[in-house]
Design a protein around this motif. Structure first.
Motif, short mmCIF file in Angstrom:
data_model
loop_
_atom_site.label_atom_id
_atom_site.label_comp_id
_atom_site.label_asym_id
_atom_site.label_seq_id
_atom_site.Cartn_x
_atom_site.Cartn_y
_atom_site.Cartn_z
N VAL A 26 7.40 -71.41 9.57
CA VAL A 26 6.66 -72.57 9.05
C VAL A 26 5.69 -72.20 7.91
N ASN A 27 5.28 -70.96 7.85
CA ASN A 27 4.41 -70.51 6.76
C ASN A 27 5.06 -69.42 5.92
N ASP A 28 6.36 -69.27 6.01
CA ASP A 28 7.09 -68.27 5.22
C ASP A 28 7.44 -68.89 3.87
N PRO A 29 6.83 -68.42 2.78
CA PRO A 29 7.06 -69.05 1.48
C PRO A 29 8.51 -69.00 1.02
N GLU A 30 9.27 -68.00 1.45
CA GLU A 30 10.68 -67.93 1.04
C GLU A 30 11.55 -68.97 1.73
N ILE A 31 11.08 -69.49 2.85
CA ILE A 31 11.81 -70.55 3.54
C ILE A 31 11.29 -71.92 3.14
N ASP A 37 6.98 -81.17 0.56
CA ASP A 37 5.60 -80.79 0.26
C ASP A 37 4.68 -80.80 1.48
N ILE A 38 5.18 -81.20 2.64
CA ILE A 38 4.32 -81.07 3.82
C ILE A 38 4.07 -79.59 4.13
N PHE A 39 4.86 -78.73 3.52
CA PHE A 39 4.68 -77.28 3.70
C PHE A 39 3.97 -76.64 2.51
N LEU A 40 3.33 -77.46 1.68
CA LEU A 40 2.63 -76.95 0.51
C LEU A 40 1.43 -76.08 0.91
N TYR A 41 0.78 -76.47 2.00
CA TYR A 41 -0.38 -75.73 2.49
C TYR A 41 -0.03 -75.06 3.80
N PRO A 42 -0.76 -74.00 4.16
CA PRO A 42 -0.47 -73.34 5.43
C PRO A 42 -0.59 -74.31 6.62
N HIS A 43 0.30 -74.15 7.57
CA HIS A 43 0.28 -74.97 8.78
C HIS A 43 -0.42 -74.22 9.89
N PRO A 44 -1.51 -74.79 10.40
CA PRO A 44 -2.17 -74.13 11.53
C PRO A 44 -1.32 -74.24 12.80
#
Length: 183
Positions: A26-31, A37-44
């Motif tokens: 969920v926080n892997d930039p390559e994935i 864009d819901i993954f634009l920022y880190p997901h806690p």
């Protein structure tokens, strides 16, 4: 929801023990560079837990499956109907393979074909649709092989990786799927 069996994967229910697997991607930039864009920022972790809890409780608008190894039931990814328009019989699809090591092995294509069959046969949907970034060529090839067609483009709609990219709108109709001789 039932389990669906393919040749190399199964689609199964979400489980509590999927949390560590989801947290890995969920926080892997390559994935997530290929995702919305819901993954634009880190997901806690709390956000991931809330998503998983909603899937487990059935309180999410999204319905879907974990893509898993058929023998061990280990998490590979997930494929969901993120929204379902019951009046018009339309589902919006989202998919992710949660490990770079497992991408390009055909798991996503097989999972999508299982979901398409389930959506058209069991749910009696008439249309499935999705959006994909134009630079995600692997995904586009996969969707085309599943029977999706490009229906349009939102030109330079997304700013990703330092440049503007098109969003490709794709869809598949139940009648097209049947005409292609799908089971």
């Amino acid at each position: 929801m039932p389990r669906l069996s393919g040749q190399r994967i199964m689609l199964r229910e979400y489980r509590n023990d999927d949390l560590p697997w989801i947290r890995r991607w969920v926080n892997d930039p390559e994935i997530v560079c290929h995702l919305s864009d819901i993954f634009l920022y880190p997901h806690p972790e709390q956000s991931t837990e809330a998503f998983l809890d909603a899937m487990l409780e059935g309180s999410s608008d999204s319905r879907g499956f974990v893509i898993a190894d058929p023998e061990t039931e280990a998490y590979i990814g997930q494929v969901n109907l993120d929204t379902i328009d019951w009046k018009n019989r339309v589902g919006t699809v989202g998919i992710v393979i949660g490990s770079l090591d497992q991408m390009g092995m055909g798991y996503g294509t097989e999972a999508m074909k299982l979901l398409i069959r389930f959506a058209f046969r069991e749910m009696n949907l008439n249309r499935l649709e999705l959006q994909v970034y134009d630079f995600n060529e692997r995904a586009i090839r996969s969707y085309l092989s599943c029977g999706f067609i490009e229906e349009g483009r939102l030109r330079e709609r997304q700013y990703k990786n330092g440049k503007y990219s098109d969003i490709v709108q794709m869809g598949i109709l139940k009648s097209d799927w049947k005409a292609a001789g799908e089971p």
